[in-house]
Design an enzyme around this catalytic site. Structure first.
Site, PDB file in Angstrom:
ATOM      1  CB  CYS A 175      -0.975   0.000   1.177  1.00  0.00           C
ATOM      2  SG  CYS A 175      -0.236   0.013   2.821  1.00  0.00           S
ATOM      3  CG  HIS A 200      -4.371  -0.414   4.215  1.00  0.00           C
ATOM      4  ND1 HIS A 200      -3.541  -1.223   3.450  1.00  0.00           N
ATOM      5  CD2 HIS A 200      -5.373  -0.031   3.393  1.00  0.00           C
ATOM      6  CE1 HIS A 200      -4.037  -1.317   2.228  1.00  0.00           C
ATOM      7  NE2 HIS A 200      -5.145  -0.604   2.164  1.00  0.00           N
ATOM      8  CG  HIS A 218      -6.983   0.112  -0.814  1.00  0.00           C
ATOM      9  ND1 HIS A 218      -6.949  -1.018  -0.044  1.00  0.00           N
ATOM     10  CD2 HIS A 218      -8.242   0.136  -1.349  1.00  0.00           C
ATOM     11  CE1 HIS A 218      -8.117  -1.633  -0.098  1.00  0.00           C
ATOM     12  NE2 HIS A 218      -8.918  -0.951  -0.889  1.00  0.00           N
TER      13      HIS A 218
END
Length: 169
Positions: free
Chosen positions: A77, A128, A140
């Site tokens: 990510c 994240h 993402h």
């Protein structure tokens, strides 16, 4: 080396491996880090910016998750966010989610605009990051789907939302 010592070392290695998988692409947040200076870029026309984000997403959609990866064979990510910002806006972001979470200026969820970074707490130590795309969506790298679009109002992402940062003004 005795068998008991070897077994203990093996258990520790297995535990470390499992923890690193559960932490995802973020690393562990434990020591304070000085805030990075904000990267400030004058915002372009909103329609062009959104179009650039959509085109970038189309180029990467489905690319699998790979921790530490940097290319179409797989990436994580924070690597995806770093590459997107460098490619689309000429902005150099740090490599890790931990450091990206300290870049730019913190904003509220209601202030989100395309290009803002959205951050989530995905476990005890897991973090994240994604790029807000507008209309409640963000792009993402999912560990299951690879590069994908998700909705902020999905139960999982809504429950785990942590913060948003504005890099481009």
């Amino acid at each position: 080396m005795t068998l008991k010592v070897f077994e203990k070392m093996l258990r520790c290695a297995a535990l470390w491996f499992i923890c690193s998988i559960l932490a995802g692409c973020s690393g562990i947040f434990k020591e304070p880090v000085d805030l990075l200076p904000s990267a400030v870029v004058k915002g372009a026309d909103a329609t062009k910016t959104r179009g650039a984000l959509d085109a970038y997403y189309d180029e990467w959609v489905g690319t699998p998750y790979r921790q530490g990866g940097k290319g179409h064979g797989g990436l994580d990510c924070s690597g995806f966010v770093q590459q997107a910002y460098a490619t689309l806006f000429g902005v150099s972001l740090p490599r890790t989610t931990k450091m990206q979470a300290r870049a730019g200026n913190r904003i509220t969820r209601s202030e989100l605009k395309p290009t803002d970074l959205v951050f989530f707490k995905t476990g005890l130590f897991g973090r994240h990051v994604g790029i807000y795309n507008g209309d409640g969506r963000f792009m993402h790298v999912s560990t299951k789907k690879g590069v994908s679009l998700s909705r902020l109002d999905d139960d999982y992402w809504s429950d785990n939302f942590w913060q948003a940062r504005r890099i481009i003004k």
